[in-house]
Each structure stands twice: as C-alpha cells, then as structure tokens.
Design a protein around this motif. Structure first.
Motif, PDB file in Angstrom:
ATOM      1  N   GLU A 264       0.867  -1.180   0.000  1.00 19.45           N
ATOM      2  CA  GLU A 264       0.000   0.000   0.000  1.00 19.45           C
ATOM      3  C   GLU A 264       0.895   1.218   0.000  1.00 19.45           C
ATOM      4  O   GLU A 264       2.035   1.134   0.376  1.00 19.45           O
ATOM      5  CB  GLU A 264      -0.872  -0.012   1.245  1.00 19.45           C
ATOM      6  CG  GLU A 264      -1.848  -1.160   1.218  1.00 19.45           C
ATOM      7  CD  GLU A 264      -2.391  -1.486   2.600  1.00 19.45           C
ATOM      8  OE1 GLU A 264      -3.234  -2.369   2.696  1.00 19.45           O
ATOM      9  OE2 GLU A 264      -1.941  -0.863   3.569  1.00 19.45           O
ATOM     10  N   GLU A 271      -7.568   1.183   0.836  1.00 17.85           N
ATOM     11  CA  GLU A 271      -7.846  -0.214   0.569  1.00 17.85           C
ATOM     12  C   GLU A 271      -7.294  -0.530  -0.812  1.00 17.85           C
ATOM     13  O   GLU A 271      -7.570   0.175  -1.763  1.00 17.85           O
ATOM     14  CB  GLU A 271      -9.352  -0.444   0.602  1.00 17.85           C
ATOM     15  CG  GLU A 271      -9.713  -1.885   0.861  1.00 17.85           C
ATOM     16  CD  GLU A 271     -11.096  -2.226   0.372  1.00 17.85           C
ATOM     17  OE1 GLU A 271     -11.980  -1.372   0.506  1.00 17.85           O
ATOM     18  OE2 GLU A 271     -11.268  -3.341  -0.146  1.00 17.85           O
ATOM     19  N   PRO A 272      -6.515  -1.580  -0.946  1.00 20.11           N
ATOM     20  CA  PRO A 272      -5.869  -1.829  -2.238  1.00 20.11           C
ATOM     21  C   PRO A 272      -6.852  -2.355  -3.267  1.00 20.11           C
ATOM     22  O   PRO A 272      -7.857  -2.970  -2.921  1.00 20.11           O
ATOM     23  CB  PRO A 272      -4.833  -2.900  -1.896  1.00 20.11           C
ATOM     24  CG  PRO A 272      -5.416  -3.624  -0.746  1.00 20.11           C
ATOM     25  CD  PRO A 272      -6.191  -2.621   0.037  1.00 20.11           C
ATOM     26  N   SER A 273      -6.577  -2.106  -4.510  1.00 17.32           N
ATOM     27  CA  SER A 273      -7.403  -2.683  -5.550  1.00 17.32           C
ATOM     28  C   SER A 273      -6.756  -3.987  -6.004  1.00 17.32           C
ATOM     29  O   SER A 273      -5.591  -4.240  -5.753  1.00 17.32           O
ATOM     30  CB  SER A 273      -7.498  -1.721  -6.731  1.00 17.32           C
ATOM     31  OG  SER A 273      -6.233  -1.650  -7.364  1.00 17.32           O
ATOM     32  N   ALA A 274      -7.554  -4.789  -6.691  1.00 13.98           N
ATOM     33  CA  ALA A 274      -7.030  -6.063  -7.177  1.00 13.98           C
ATOM     34  C   ALA A 274      -5.870  -5.813  -8.134  1.00 13.98           C
ATOM     35  O   ALA A 274      -4.919  -6.598  -8.193  1.00 13.98           O
ATOM     36  CB  ALA A 274      -8.129  -6.851  -7.862  1.00 13.98           C
ATOM     37  N   ALA A 275      -5.951  -4.708  -8.886  1.00 21.03           N
ATOM     38  CA  ALA A 275      -4.887  -4.402  -9.834  1.00 21.03           C
ATOM     39  C   ALA A 275      -3.564  -4.187  -9.110  1.00 21.03           C
ATOM     40  O   ALA A 275      -2.522  -4.681  -9.549  1.00 21.03           O
ATOM     41  CB  ALA A 275      -5.257  -3.170 -10.648  1.00 21.03           C
ATOM     42  N   GLU A 276      -3.619  -3.470  -7.985  1.00 20.46           N
ATOM     43  CA  GLU A 276      -2.377  -3.228  -7.238  1.00 20.46           C
ATOM     44  C   GLU A 276      -1.773  -4.532  -6.760  1.00 20.46           C
ATOM     45  O   GLU A 276      -0.573  -4.768  -6.893  1.00 20.46           O
ATOM     46  CB  GLU A 276      -2.660  -2.355  -6.010  1.00 20.46           C
ATOM     47  CG  GLU A 276      -2.816  -0.891  -6.334  1.00 20.46           C
ATOM     48  CD  GLU A 276      -3.339  -0.116  -5.139  1.00 20.46           C
ATOM     49  OE1 GLU A 276      -3.853   0.973  -5.374  1.00 20.46           O
ATOM     50  OE2 GLU A 276      -3.225  -0.608  -4.005  1.00 20.46           O
ATOM     51  N   VAL A 277      -2.618  -5.360  -6.194  1.00 14.56           N
ATOM     52  CA  VAL A 277      -2.111  -6.629  -5.659  1.00 14.56           C
ATOM     53  C   VAL A 277      -1.531  -7.469  -6.784  1.00 14.56           C
ATOM     54  O   VAL A 277      -0.468  -8.084  -6.649  1.00 14.56           O
ATOM     55  CB  VAL A 277      -3.238  -7.391  -4.935  1.00 14.56           C
ATOM     56  CG1 VAL A 277      -2.743  -8.728  -4.438  1.00 14.56           C
ATOM     57  CG2 VAL A 277      -3.759  -6.570  -3.767  1.00 14.56           C
ATOM     58  N   ALA A 278      -2.223  -7.468  -7.917  1.00 15.24           N
ATOM     59  CA  ALA A 278      -1.722  -8.250  -9.053  1.00 15.24           C
ATOM     60  C   ALA A 278      -0.371  -7.737  -9.500  1.00 15.24           C
ATOM     61  O   ALA A 278       0.523  -8.530  -9.832  1.00 15.24           O
ATOM     62  CB  ALA A 278      -2.731  -8.179 -10.190  1.00 15.24           C
ATOM     63  N   ARG A 279      -0.222  -6.411  -9.500  1.00 15.20           N
ATOM     64  CA  ARG A 279       1.062  -5.857  -9.935  1.00 15.20           C
ATOM     65  C   ARG A 279       2.182  -6.281  -8.998  1.00 15.20           C
ATOM     66  O   ARG A 279       3.279  -6.634  -9.436  1.00 15.20           O
ATOM     67  CB  ARG A 279       0.986  -4.329  -9.974  1.00 15.20           C
ATOM     68  CG  ARG A 279       0.324  -3.783 -11.217  1.00 15.20           C
ATOM     69  CD  ARG A 279       0.671  -2.323 -11.399  1.00 15.20           C
ATOM     70  NE  ARG A 279       0.011  -1.477 -10.412  1.00 15.20           N
ATOM     71  CZ  ARG A 279      -1.193  -0.941 -10.583  1.00 15.20           C
ATOM     72  NH1 ARG A 279      -1.875  -1.177 -11.674  1.00 15.20           N
ATOM     73  NH2 ARG A 279      -1.713  -0.180  -9.645  1.00 15.20           N
ATOM     74  N   ILE A 281       2.304  -8.923  -7.080  1.00 18.65           N
ATOM     75  CA  ILE A 281       2.600 -10.341  -7.256  1.00 18.65           C
ATOM     76  C   ILE A 281       3.421 -10.554  -8.517  1.00 18.65           C
ATOM     77  O   ILE A 281       4.408 -11.297  -8.521  1.00 18.65           O
ATOM     78  CB  ILE A 281       1.295 -11.162  -7.318  1.00 18.65           C
ATOM     79  CG1 ILE A 281       0.638 -11.185  -5.946  1.00 18.65           C
ATOM     80  CG2 ILE A 281       1.574 -12.575  -7.799  1.00 18.65           C
ATOM     81  CD1 ILE A 281      -0.675 -11.890  -5.914  1.00 18.65           C
ATOM     82  N   ALA A 282       3.022  -9.870  -9.585  1.00 19.13           N
ATOM     83  CA  ALA A 282       3.760 -10.017 -10.837  1.00 19.13           C
ATOM     84  C   ALA A 282       5.203  -9.579 -10.651  1.00 19.13           C
ATOM     85  O   ALA A 282       6.135 -10.240 -11.114  1.00 19.13           O
ATOM     86  CB  ALA A 282       3.084  -9.197 -11.927  1.00 19.13           C
ATOM     87  N   ARG A 285       7.176 -12.057  -8.494  1.00 22.72           N
ATOM     88  CA  ARG A 285       7.533 -13.244  -9.268  1.00 22.72           C
ATOM     89  C   ARG A 285       8.645 -12.923 -10.245  1.00 22.72           C
ATOM     90  O   ARG A 285       9.619 -13.659 -10.390  1.00 22.72           O
ATOM     91  CB  ARG A 285       6.323 -13.716 -10.060  1.00 22.72           C
ATOM     92  CG  ARG A 285       5.291 -14.480  -9.247  1.00 22.72           C
ATOM     93  CD  ARG A 285       4.165 -14.913 -10.160  1.00 22.72           C
ATOM     94  NE  ARG A 285       3.059 -15.524  -9.463  1.00 22.72           N
ATOM     95  CZ  ARG A 285       1.830 -15.610  -9.961  1.00 22.72           C
ATOM     96  NH1 ARG A 285       1.570 -15.105 -11.158  1.00 22.72           N
ATOM     97  NH2 ARG A 285       0.874 -16.195  -9.280  1.00 22.72           N
ATOM     98  N   LEU A 302      -3.018  -9.267   3.785  1.00 22.53           N
ATOM     99  CA  LEU A 302      -2.689  -9.090   2.374  1.00 22.53           C
ATOM    100  C   LEU A 302      -1.295  -9.589   2.080  1.00 22.53           C
ATOM    101  O   LEU A 302      -1.044 -10.263   1.082  1.00 22.53           O
ATOM    102  CB  LEU A 302      -2.783  -7.599   2.062  1.00 22.53           C
ATOM    103  CG  LEU A 302      -3.419  -7.210   0.748  1.00 22.53           C
ATOM    104  CD1 LEU A 302      -4.608  -8.076   0.444  1.00 22.53           C
ATOM    105  CD2 LEU A 302      -3.833  -5.762   0.834  1.00 22.53           C
ATOM    106  N   GLN A 305      -1.138 -13.242   1.902  1.00 19.00           N
ATOM    107  CA  GLN A 305      -1.722 -13.765   0.671  1.00 19.00           C
ATOM    108  C   GLN A 305      -0.689 -13.705  -0.458  1.00 19.00           C
ATOM    109  O   GLN A 305      -0.553 -14.642  -1.244  1.00 19.00           O
ATOM    110  CB  GLN A 305      -2.961 -12.949   0.304  1.00 19.00           C
ATOM    111  CG  GLN A 305      -3.565 -13.281  -1.036  1.00 19.00           C
ATOM    112  CD  GLN A 305      -4.049 -14.699  -1.142  1.00 19.00           C
ATOM    113  OE1 GLN A 305      -4.494 -15.312  -0.179  1.00 19.00           O
ATOM    114  NE2 GLN A 305      -3.940 -15.270  -2.328  1.00 19.00           N
TER     115      GLN A 305
ATOM    116  N   SER C 251     -12.114  -4.142 -10.134  1.00 21.77           N
ATOM    117  CA  SER C 251     -10.991  -3.792  -9.282  1.00 21.77           C
ATOM    118  C   SER C 251      -9.672  -4.138  -9.968  1.00 21.77           C
ATOM    119  O   SER C 251      -8.677  -3.436  -9.840  1.00 21.77           O
ATOM    120  CB  SER C 251     -11.108  -4.542  -7.952  1.00 21.77           C
ATOM    121  OG  SER C 251      -9.984  -4.285  -7.145  1.00 21.77           O
ATOM    122  N   LEU C 256      -9.690  -0.177  -8.946  1.00 20.30           N
ATOM    123  CA  LEU C 256     -10.588   0.327  -7.914  1.00 20.30           C
ATOM    124  C   LEU C 256     -10.443  -0.528  -6.665  1.00 20.30           C
ATOM    125  O   LEU C 256     -10.111  -1.704  -6.746  1.00 20.30           O
ATOM    126  CB  LEU C 256     -12.048   0.233  -8.391  1.00 20.30           C
ATOM    127  CG  LEU C 256     -12.401   0.957  -9.685  1.00 20.30           C
ATOM    128  CD1 LEU C 256     -13.823   0.609 -10.076  1.00 20.30           C
ATOM    129  CD2 LEU C 256     -12.251   2.451  -9.499  1.00 20.30           C
TER     130      LEU C 256
END
Lengths: 350, 233, 301
Positions: A264, A271-279, A281-282, A285, A302, A305, C251, C256
């Motif tokens: 964050e 609150e994080p967005s799924a896009a942030e978390v995906a980035r 993780i990417a 990796r 988070l 995860q 999201s 989002l």
C-alpha cells in the motif's frame, strides 16, 4: 579535654549537616526535571536517552500508535501546556500538531528533530520538480541552516515553496516528501544532536550532562550503523529486495542498499485494488523477491496472501513508525533498529 | 336458545393495550354450536374483544375460561389490513396454510391434504383462481380464499374479525350461507359485523358493544332479535 | 486477437493467473450464496433498513473481540453475534415496553453501537484496523476465512430450508401462527440469528459496512424479475455471485478498491432492474400506461 573534643566534633558535624542540607535543597531546586513533550515514541525514546533523569518526557503518539492519523486527546492538550520543550519530527509527519499547539497555547521551544536531514522524496510521485533536484533541494528548513545565505536565497527562488512548507506547520500538504528519516542511523545522529542542542538551550545548567549522554548515544548509533552496513554488504545484491506492507523504509533502503517494494502507499488507510495486488505479485515473481515483511501497524492478511501466491518467505514484524510496548524487542529505538536489521538480514540470507 | 354447554366464559373481563383497558366488564358465555355476531360503533373495541376471545390478548382484569380443556381448535380470520398482500403468494398457498396444524413446518402436502384444499376452494367458488397472485384479487375473492383456508383448518371455534369489509353483497351472502353450514356441523362461530340485515338473517345471537363510562361495554348479549331491538340507535 | 480471445482475457484470465483473485471470488461467492436469500426475506418483510442497522450493531462486538484477542476471527465473530443479538433483543424490549416504535428504538441502539464500536477499535488499533473491520480484506482471504464463509453459508441455507414455511407464513399473516403455538416466534428468532450470522461472517470478506450491500441489493433487484419467493431467492443468489465476479474484475482492470467495487456492481444491477425489470420496472410501467392511454383514446374514437 574530652568535652572540648566532643564540642568541636559536634560543631563540625552540625556544620556539615547544615551545609549538606543547604546544598541539598539548592540541588533539589536545580534538579527539577524539565518537562518535555515528544510527538511520537521514537523521539520520546531519544529524548529520554539524551535527557536522562534531567527530563520528564511525555509522548503523544505512544507505542504501536499511528502518527499519520493520530487524533489528540484533551490529556495531550494539558501535557503540552505544561511542557517547556516540544520535540517533533517535521517533514509533514505530524499534520495534527499545529491545531494541538494552538489549543494548548504552547509557549515553549519547538525543536524539529529532522532539521538538517537530507529529505528524500518518494519515487514515482509527480514532482513539482522531477528532474535531478531530488537530493539538492530537499533540505529541511529550520533555524541554524549551515549554508551561506546566498545559496539559501537561491534555493528559495527556484524552489518550489512546498519544500519549505513541509515542516510541522505543513498541514494539508500533499505527501511528496518521505518523513521517515529515522530509518537511517546517520539521520538519527542528526536527530540526537538537534535534541541535545535544544535541551542545552532550554536547560543550560545541565548542558554538560546532555552533551555527554548525547555523545555516548551517538557512539552506539554509529556502531550499529557500521554493523548494519557490514551485514547487508555481505548479502548478494540481487537478493536485497523485500516487499513490505508499509512504504516507510525508503531511507533504510537507500542507506543499506535494500529495495523495499510497498503493497500500500504511504497512507496506511487506503484499501488496495485487485490491480495493485496483481502488480505486486507479478513484480515479486518477476524479480524473484525473497522475502515479505509485515508491519506492526498495518494489516498482515494481504502480505500473507502475496507470500502464499509467490512462494516468497514471510519474515517477522518490522517496526516502522512506532516503538513497541515495553518487553518487546522494539521498545527502544536502538532495539527496534537492531531487530529490523536482524530480521531483514535473516530473511534475505536464506 | 338451546341448552348447549358453554364453550367460552368471561367473568368481568377487561381487555386493552399497554395497560389501558379498551373494553371493560364483559361477562357472559358463548355456548358451543352457536353463531354470535359482535356489533358496535367503530373504535368501541370489537377487534380487541375478539383477540381476547382468541387468547392472543390476556385480560387486564377478570378472566376468560375455555371449557374444552384446550382441545377445541381455534381458527382466526384476520382483518384485511393485518395481511401483507404484496407478499408473493398465490391463492393455493394461502389456502394451504390451513393445513399447518397437521403438516407443521416440514411435512409435505400429501394427497389427502391436497384433496381437502381443492374441496375447500371448490366450496368457496375460487377453484379457478388457484394460481392467481394475492394482490390481483378483489375484496370478495380474497375473502373467499380466507374462508377456504378456514375450511381446511377444520376448527371447532371460528373467530372472524370484520370478514365482510369491502366485499360485494353476493359474496357476503354466499359466505354467510357457508358459515351457517359450518355452524350446523357443530362449530361455534363468532364474527364482527356491521350490516344489521346480515346479522338478523344469519346469526342466532348478538353481542352489542357501546361506549359507556370511557370504555366499550356490553350493551346487550342475547338472541339477535332481542339484542338488536334493545340497541341504542 | 479475436473478439472471443479478448473477452476471455478480460473475464477469465485474471482468475486463472492469480490465486488471490480465485480466493476472493470463492469467498465472495460463498458469502453471496448465504446472504442473498436472507436479504430476500429482509426485503419481503420490509426489514431492509433493519438489516443495514444490524450491520452497525455488530460493530462493537467485533471491535471488542479485536480489542481482547487481536485479529482473531472466532473472537470477533463471537463478539459480533453477541452484540447483534443484544441490540435486536433490547430494541424489541424497548418497543414492547415503551411508546417508542420499532424503527426509532432500533435506530437509537444501532447508533450507540456504532459509536461504541469505533471508540473500541480506536482505543487499541489504528484507523487502518477500523478500515479493515468496516471494509474487509477480500483480497487477503486465507484458508480459515474461506472455511468460515462456507460454513456460515451452509448453516444459513440449512436453517432457511427448515424455517422456510413458517417464515413465509409469518411474513404474510403474522397472526396466523401466533394462534397456533410458538412456531412463528421461533422462526422469527432463527431468522434474526441468521441475519446476524451472515453479517458477522461476511465482515471478513467485505467488511461490516459493505456486507449488507451484498445482502440487500441483489435481493431488491430480484424482485423486479422473479415472481415467487423461491424464484427471487435463486435469482438473488445468482445476481450476488455475478456482482462479486464483476466487482473483482473492475478492481483488477480499473484499479478500484475491491469491496466497494463489488457493491457498486451490485448497485448497477439494481439500477438496471429498477429501470428495465419486467415486474414493476420503470420502463415496463411507462409502456403499460402508454398502452392504457392508447386503449382509452382508441375506445373513445
């Protein structure tokens, strides 16, 4: 013969008693501890180290507290009204402070601990001045600037006013500057010197004691700094990457050559967005980041995860913005720093 | 009229809400197998009295006694306003509610119950409306459906709270004839009514309430002709 | 890239590539399956606002659990259930014993609860913790959280199946079951317990503020499409699951925050239903009145 011996002895004893009593009360009058208020726990610890028994320190944001979003209580107002010295971090860290000092009618001295520190900006922030100036212009403002007035004025001219707004009087300012300067031990030395100087100014009678304690403390800080450099120097540079759920280790990373990837942003509220978390993780990796760390004031779920998904190791807690409660390793600044170094080194070494 | 055993006896009973008595000093007995009409001006407390008779409201003073060891099954026909007609039920589901005592929450409706439901709907003339939603029914059709439910319930004591409000005359007469049939089967009927002609035509006994001394009180409780003639205009 | 492949990349790939997306979807879907049917009954019984108020009522219990045991899910759930039921009971008592009606007495208690809850969380934690309690961490669902969501849903569906008939009867004709024993009261009590259970079980996934959105919005939408109670329940479940997937995709693609995105997706479904749903939707209503107007003028000719 005996009587005169006794009489003299008695008189001497009495004289000694009176003198001691006189000196005692005099000393007692001189020895009342100076009431000091520190804005958060790390500063409070430093003040205690330098001030010793000559100061009585109250900390506003206590252990495990979040100074970014702190809301002062009425008790804080009373404590501040009584204080003679206020120690703050500066660099826009305590945005809630101006209202508090006003409410308390604080008439004492304020010392900005980060005065003289080379302020770091956050990477990737839309600058008011993006290129090259990063390190030059980032000086914390305060009394006793070392540069000649010329340079100072020059800097004022080109400079973006925001650079000079950013101290404790900041308020409402967009967070471009990173306030976590204490994460670099060399900055901590600057903090301690500023605190010692301020204490000496407010309480000249004990200036020598402050000076001595500050020197001793600085020696310990510098020793730890050397150890930290050696430790991280010994680790393969390719492995010196961590993911942490709080963007507070910029100075640490710069000082010891470790890259911190945040989950964050600086604000602990988003609150994080799924896009942030995906980035993240990417990135983990892709760059094969070996370790993830969890903070004592942000959510660990988070980070766990991400660890699960990337196979990276979850390290222990790192202390960023606050000391821990007594009895835990992060209860003092030195303890906290040593702990962080050990945890990071252990995780990265594996 | 007949010397039938009393089914419900009231001894100086008061009924009301939140400690305030709306109906006071009701004394008398409903005998088994009778058809009694409860009449009176609006707001005098007829519904309150009915709820007291049903056992849903405990008397604030006095007593209500059932003389059947609780074996008599009671069926209650609610006022239209007490129902949520927007709820997505169809007529068949409404009538099937009557089988609750026998099926409980979980047993399915077997063939026997289904037959009972069909017969009830036929008897009330709504067999064709089985799958109609409740909010599409007219006042008369809804009352027929509620009566069908009553039939399926197969109760010994029937309490009806304003069953003929907003119902067409034709339906009123048909349903009253049905009540008469049920009464002749041995069931006791007590109903709140407004139409004096209907009362005279179908109901053997009448309980008339009127306001006196700040509450509803029994003005007359007797066979219908006597009770209605003695009623205050 | 063909249209089909593009669609696949947009809709399916995020879930294929990332474990946290799969878990988030699993958690939200599990929650949706249990919460949506409860929501349908809340809507049918005119208890929608009560559902929202309940979500605030559970906050001090969750906060107290957090205060005493840290981020321990069983502690927080136990606390939430306790205060949720307590508020329901207390407001019921106040309604029965005083002139204050149910809506006001409930509102009073839930406001007190909310303030109490915020105080408790702020005492020990930071506003981050408060945010996580209020908004959940759907992107960080671990195994324990998934099992919990699945368990709550299984229990909910089981109990609903058991109390379905008395619940329906009690909605339609509250006096009917009252005359026949205590079944109605038990059904009502069990239903309230289910409401609290789903709110508490859902707070991990979506947070106490947002979970009531997943409970109510699909249920309110279903009303515009389906006729029977069973139909509305099935449709509400489906809509809630679709909204969860859609929200997560939003999201993912539009950066989002996750739990509000899910609720916004559910909200979009609701607005479409209000506008175009065949049973009572606005467009349908406009068409019908136009047809009626034409018919009248046609007759007059």
């Amino acid at each position: 013969m005996k009587r005169s011996g006794l009489g003299r002895g008695l008189r001497m004893a009495l004289a000694a008693l009176v003198t001691t009593a006189g000196l005692g009360t005099g000393a007692a009058a001189l020895a009342a501890p100076v009431p000091v208020v520190a804005s958060f726990s790390i500063l409070g610890d430093m003040v205690r180290e330098v001030g010793g028994e000559n100061v009585s320190v109250t900390t506003l944001v206590g252990p495990d507290g979040d100074a970014h979003t702190y809301e002062p209580t009425p008790a804080n107002v009373r404590e501040l009204a009584r204080a003679r010295l206020l120690v703050v971090n500066g660099i826009d860290f305590e945005t809630w402070l101006p209202r508090l000092t006003q409410a308390a009618g604080f008439k004492g001295t304020t010392v900005v601990a980060a005065d003289g520190v080379k302020v770091r900006r956050f990477a990737g922030e839309e600058g008011h001045d993006a290129h090259g100036h990063d390190h030059d212009d980032g000086h914390a403002q305060g009394a006793g600037h070392d540069h000649g007035d010329h340079d100072h004025d020059h800097d004022h001219d080109h400079d973006h006013d925001h650079d000079h707004d950013h101290d404790e009087a900041g308020g409402g300012h967009h967070h471009v500057m990173d306030p976590h300067a204490w994460q670099d031990l060399r900055n901590a030395v600057i903090y301690v010197r500023n605190i010692a100087r301020a204490l000496a100014a407010v309480d000249p009678a004990n200036a020598q004691a402050y000076g001595k304690r500050a020197d001793a403390y600085v020696a310990r800080l510098e020793a730890l700094d050397a150890r930290a450099r050696a430790t991280f120097g010994a680790i393969d540079p390719a492995r010196r990457k961590v993911v942490s759920s709080h963007d507070a280790f910029g100075y640490f990373g710069d000082a010891y050559g470790v890259t911190f990837i945040p989950v964050e942003g600086l604000s602990t509220q988003g609150e994080p967005s799924a896009a942030e978390v995906a980035r993240i993780i990417a990135q983990v990796r892709r760059e094969k980041v070996p370790a993830l760390f969890v903070e004592n004031i942000s959510s660990p779920r988070l980070v766990e995860q991400i660890a699960r998904e990337t196979g990276a190791k979850v390290g222990g807690t790192l202390y960023s913005d606050a000391l821990s409660r007594p009895g835990q390793p992060g209860a003092t600044y030195l303890g906290m720093f040593e702990w962080n170094v050990e945890q990071l080194a252990a995780a990265l070494r594996r | 009229m007949s010397a039938a055993a009393p089914l419900l006896t009231l001894e100086n009973a008061d009924f009301g809400w939140g400690g305030q008595a709306v109906v006071r000093g009701v004394s008398g007995a409903f005998r088994a197998g009778t058809m009694t009409a409860v009449v009176g001006p609006n707001g005098v407390g007829k519904s309150t009295l009915m709820k007291g008779l049903a056992g849903a409201l405990a008397p604030l003073a006095g007593a209500v006694r059932r003389h059947d060891d609780g074996r008599a099954r009671v069926a209650w026909l609610p006022q239209r306003a007490d129902l949520d007609l927007a709820f997505p039920l169809d007529v068949h589901d409404l009538v099937a509610m009557g089988a609750w005592r026998r099926t409980g929450a979980w047993r399915g409706l077997g063939a026997a119950e289904q037959a009972r439901i069909d017969a009830a709907m036929a008897r009330t003339g709504i067999a064709a409306l089985a799958r109609r939603r409740l909010d599409t029914l007219s006042g008369g059709q809804l009352q027929r459906a509620l009566f069908a439910r009553l039939l399926v319930q197969d109760a010994d004591l029937l309490l009806l709270d304003e069953p003929f409000a907003a119902v067409d005359t034709e339906t009123v007469h048909q349903l009253c004839r049905l009540l008469g049939e049920l009464n002749r089967e041995g069931r006791t009927v007590i109903a709140v009514l407004h139409d004096r002609e209907v009362v005279r035509a179908y109901f053997g006994d009448t309980l008339a309430l009127a306001r006196a001394d700040g509450a509803g009180r029994v003005q007359a409780w007797a066979p219908t002709p006597a009770a209605l003639d003695g009623e205050a205009p | 890239m063909s249209a089909w492949q593009a669609l696949h990349a947009w809709l399916v790939d995020p879930f294929v590539q990332f474990g946290f997306m799969r878990r988030a979807l699993a958690g939200a879907v599990a929650l949706a399956a249990g919460a949506a049917p409860v929501g349908v009954f809340l809507v049918l019984r005119r208890m929608s606002l009560m559902g929202d108020a309940m979500s605030h009522a559970i906050l001090p219990g969750v906060a107290a659990g957090y205060l005493l045991a840290g981020l321990s899910v069983p502690a927080m759930m136990a606390g939430g259930v306790f205060t949720g039921l307590a508020v329901a009971l207390l407001s019921g008592l106040v309604t029965r014993l005083t002139p204050l009606r149910e809506d006001a007495s409930f509102a009073a208690f839930y406001l007190i609860s909310l303030a109490l809850g915020v105080t408790l969380v702020s005492l020990r934690g930071s506003s981050t913790d408060l945010m996580h309690v209020l908004f959940g961490t759907v992107l960080g669902m671990d195994d324990a959280a998934l099992y919990m969501a699945a368990a709550v849903t299984t229990l909910t569906l089981g109990v609903l199946a058991l109390i379905f008939r008395p619940l329906v009867y009690e909605c339609f004709d509250p006096g009917f079951l009252r005359m026949q024993g205590r079944a109605g009261a038990w059904a009502h009590g069990a239903f309230l317990a289910l409401v609290v259970l789903n709110l508490v079980g859902g707070f991990q996934v979506l947070g106490t503020l947002m979970v009531v959105g997943l409970m109510m919005l699909p249920a309110a939408s279903a009303r515009f499409w389906a006729r029977s109670v069973g139909g509305q329940i099935a449709l509400a479940m489906a809509l809630a699951m679709v909204a969860s997937a859609a929200g997560l995709l939003l999201s993912f693609h539009l950066d989002l925050p996750a739990s509000p995105a899910i609720i916004l997706a559910a909200g979009a479904v609701y607005l479409c239903s209000v506008a175009g749903g065949p049973r009572g939707g606005l467009w349908q209503g406009a068409r019908r009145s136009r047809r009626r107007a034409l018919a009248i003028t046609g007759d007059m000719r």
